[in-house]
Design a protein around this motif. Structure first.
Motif, PDB file in Angstrom:
ATOM      1  N   VAL A   1       0.861  -1.187   0.000  1.00 21.00           N
ATOM      2  CA  VAL A   1       0.000   0.000   0.000  1.00 21.00           C
ATOM      3  C   VAL A   1       0.897   1.237   0.000  1.00 21.00           C
ATOM      4  N   THR A   2       0.652   2.138  -0.934  1.00 17.89           N
ATOM      5  CA  THR A   2       1.413   3.382  -1.018  1.00 17.89           C
ATOM      6  C   THR A   2       0.435   4.557  -0.969  1.00 17.89           C
ATOM      7  N   MET A   3       0.961   5.763  -1.097  1.00 19.86           N
ATOM      8  CA  MET A   3       0.121   6.941  -0.842  1.00 19.86           C
ATOM      9  C   MET A   3      -0.002   7.846  -2.057  1.00 19.86           C
ATOM     10  N   GLY A   4      -1.184   8.427  -2.213  1.00 14.97           N
ATOM     11  CA  GLY A   4      -1.423   9.503  -3.165  1.00 14.97           C
ATOM     12  C   GLY A   4      -2.216  10.590  -2.465  1.00 14.97           C
ATOM     13  N   LEU A   5      -2.555  11.653  -3.201  1.00 18.24           N
ATOM     14  CA  LEU A   5      -3.386  12.707  -2.620  1.00 18.24           C
ATOM     15  C   LEU A   5      -4.588  12.943  -3.535  1.00 18.24           C
ATOM     16  N   ALA A   6      -5.786  12.839  -2.943  1.00 20.66           N
ATOM     17  CA  ALA A   6      -7.028  13.047  -3.672  1.00 20.66           C
ATOM     18  C   ALA A   6      -7.503  14.469  -3.400  1.00 20.66           C
ATOM     19  N   THR A   7      -7.523  15.287  -4.455  1.00 24.21           N
ATOM     20  CA  THR A   7      -7.790  16.717  -4.272  1.00 24.21           C
ATOM     21  C   THR A   7      -9.079  17.121  -4.980  1.00 24.21           C
ATOM     22  N   ARG A   8      -9.613  18.276  -4.600  1.00 21.81           N
ATOM     23  CA  ARG A   8     -10.834  18.782  -5.244  1.00 21.81           C
ATOM     24  C   ARG A   8     -10.500  19.531  -6.530  1.00 21.81           C
ATOM     25  N   GLY A   9      -9.663  20.549  -6.438  1.00 24.14           N
ATOM     26  CA  GLY A   9      -9.180  21.180  -7.657  1.00 24.14           C
ATOM     27  C   GLY A   9      -9.913  22.418  -8.109  1.00 24.14           C
ATOM     28  N   THR A  10      -9.412  22.953  -9.200  1.00 19.57           N
ATOM     29  CA  THR A  10      -9.938  24.200  -9.751  1.00 19.57           C
ATOM     30  C   THR A  10     -11.402  24.048 -10.139  1.00 19.57           C
ATOM     31  N   GLY A  11     -12.138  25.134  -9.949  1.00 11.84           N
ATOM     32  CA  GLY A  11     -13.570  25.098 -10.230  1.00 11.84           C
ATOM     33  C   GLY A  11     -14.379  24.677  -9.025  1.00 11.84           C
ATOM     34  N   PHE A  12     -13.746  23.952  -8.124  1.00  7.80           N
ATOM     35  CA  PHE A  12     -14.426  23.520  -6.906  1.00  7.80           C
ATOM     36  C   PHE A  12     -13.974  24.319  -5.689  1.00  7.80           C
ATOM     37  N   CYS A  13     -12.763  24.847  -5.749  1.00  5.51           N
ATOM     38  CA  CYS A  13     -12.194  25.562  -4.613  1.00  5.51           C
ATOM     39  C   CYS A  13     -11.580  26.857  -5.103  1.00  5.51           C
ATOM     40  N   LYS A  14     -11.419  27.784  -4.197  1.00  2.89           N
ATOM     41  CA  LYS A  14     -10.710  29.009  -4.543  1.00  2.89           C
ATOM     42  C   LYS A  14      -9.226  28.695  -4.760  1.00  2.89           C
TER      43      LYS A  14
END
Ligand SMILES: [Zn+2]
Length: 473
Positions: free
Chosen positions: A194-207
């Protein structure tokens, strides 16, 4: 685990460009690693798996699944995307306790192994507290599936979710300090199963300041980003990638999930920045995200992986995804040909093939997940993540084109053996993990969540669908 395993005499679809498709070959596994692929391997001390007449493939990779939703599987078969947001994310997710994340993730990972999925990107936007992250990681480790734990954000109220009061949520919910803790506590090495990533919201959803925070966090942690883009009209879809470019945040190896509505300029930006795409074709056509534009991604030479996304609304196996993209992406081209008054043959140069589809479900997925150095093909030196498909089954035999057999005919019931890192997790059609306790837990989680949600007595939510859509607005 036997030290050495010999998979003998199978039809081996290696997905390795050098080795190709081998009609009668052996795969020798030494410990957790593929040692040799070829004819007439013979090792006296190896455990032998007789694969004569069977099809041997690298395990499938699901490049984007919200595994925490397994507790509420198929509660919403008829939802379009907007209703999904309003009910599943805004109303169910805030009720999730760590034990719900554990139960759902374990059950979903076991489901994946049973279906021949040996690699999973667990898109975990359910980090309501640090304990939620611990629970998800624990479940993945217990299940034994190779996975990328894509650490996400909290999902505790309308205010801190994608749709804040002004539709560009400015509240920072990704807990950077906890992400750093998780990186240090669980993923100090990038070599684990098991390794790691980052799940982000991104442009259009956040400032922009929130977007920048999350992207810089990924860079600091040294992990890849996975982000939803171009789905229906959410997130100002026509400008999410150009907005990232303007912020100077187009990172290599970023996974753009869905990508149903990109401009030509955005496709070029994804290619030039070394990004990749994850299509969830069943969900995309069913819920209204848009098409899974694989032909376009191919034209731009962008790596493609497949994904199941949400089991609230579809099956989570890769056979379903292969059928969906094979049908929908060819259907799109056939329709274009019809509208241009061309016949089927004239349209055929633009049609995707079964071999491309199988590749996306395996090696392509590994490339998208960032784990192709260790899995995704049957290549000596890679980890032994291998699936054996029953070639004698009533829906498979007689075999003519084995790729056609896997892509067009096979289903979960044909998954005979599954190995992850040389460890046999499914043998003779049976998961070796015990299912009793995990099933009790996930059913208890379902009962709790339905009650917390305020579901009608019979439990299912379909009838509530359209009426609840305004909650997302
Ligand atoms: Zn998703």
């Amino acid at each position: 685990m036997a030290d050495r395993i010999l998979i003998k005499g199978g039809i081996v679809l290696t997905q390795d460009d050098t080795l190709g498709e081998l009609p009668n070959a052996d795969v020798l596994i030494d410990g957790d690693t593929i040692a040799e692929v070829g004819r007439d391997q013979s090792v006296a001390d190896a455990k032998v798996i007789d694969a004569a007449g069977d099809i041997v493939i690298p395990g499938f990779i699901d490049t984007h699944r919200h595994t925490w939703e397994t507790s509420i599987r198929t509660c919403a078969p008829d939802y379009p995307l907007i209703t999904y947001f309003g009910n599943i994310l805004d109303k169910f997710a805030p009720h999730y306790r760590p034990e719900d994340v554990y139960a759902a993730t374990l059950w979903g990972a076991l489901e994946d192994i049973n279906a021949g999925i040996t690699g999973l990107v667990d898109w975990a936007h359910i980090i309501n507290t640090p304990d939620h992250a611990d629970a998800g990681i624990q479940a993945l480790r217990e299940a034994g599936i190779r996975s990328v734990y894509a650490y996400g954000f909290g999902n505790t109220s309308l205010q801190d979710w994608w749709f804040g009061p002004d539709y560009t949520g400015s509240v920072l919910t990704t807990n950077g300090d906890d992400a750093r803790r998780v990186r240090q506590q669980y993923f100090s090495s990038d070599d684990g199963r098991v390794t790691m990533g980052l799940a982000t919201r991104g442009t259009g959803f956040c400032k922009p300041d929130v977007v920048r925070y999350e992207w810089e966090l990924a860079k600091e942690l040294g992990v890849n980003i996975t982000v939803h883009v171009g789905m229906d009209r959410f997130g100002y879809t026509k400008g999410q990638i150009t907005a990232l470019r303007d912020l100077d945040l187009l990172y290599p190896n970023t996974t753009y999930v869905h990508a149903s509505h990109f401009t030509d300029e955005e496709w070029g930006l994804v290619r030039d920045s070394g990004g990749n795409v994850s299509f969830a074709p069943q969900i995309e056509v069913q819920m209204g995200h848009g098409w899974a534009p694989a032909v376009t991604a191919l034209q731009y030479d962008i790596p493609i992986g497949l994904s199941s996304d949400v089991c609230t609304t579809s099956s989570a196996d890769q056979f379903t995804q292969m059928h969906a993209i094979f049908g929908s992406e060819r259907g799109r081209k056939h329709q274009e040909a019809w509208e241009a008054d061309l016949d089927g043959l004239e349209a055929s140069p633009g049609l995707i093939t079964s071999r491309q589809v199988l590749r996306w479900a395996t090696l392509g997925g590994a490339e998208v997940a960032g784990i192709a150095d260790r899995t995704g093909s049957i290549t000596p030196g890679k980890k032994a993540d291998i699936v054996i498909i029953d070639g004698s089954a009533v829906n498979i035999a007689p075999i003519i084109d084995p790729v056609g057999a896997v892509v067009c005919a096979a289903d979960i019931s044909n998954v005979k053996h599954v190995l992850v890192g040389g460890e046999i997790l499914k043998q003779d059609f049976r998961l070796l993990a015990s299912l009793g306790e995990p099933r009790k837990r996930v059913e208890a989680s379902r009962d709790y969540l339905l009650e917390a949600f305020g579901a009608p007595e019979q439990g299912w939510l379909t009838a509530m669908g359209a009426g609840s859509a305004s909650a997302a607005g």
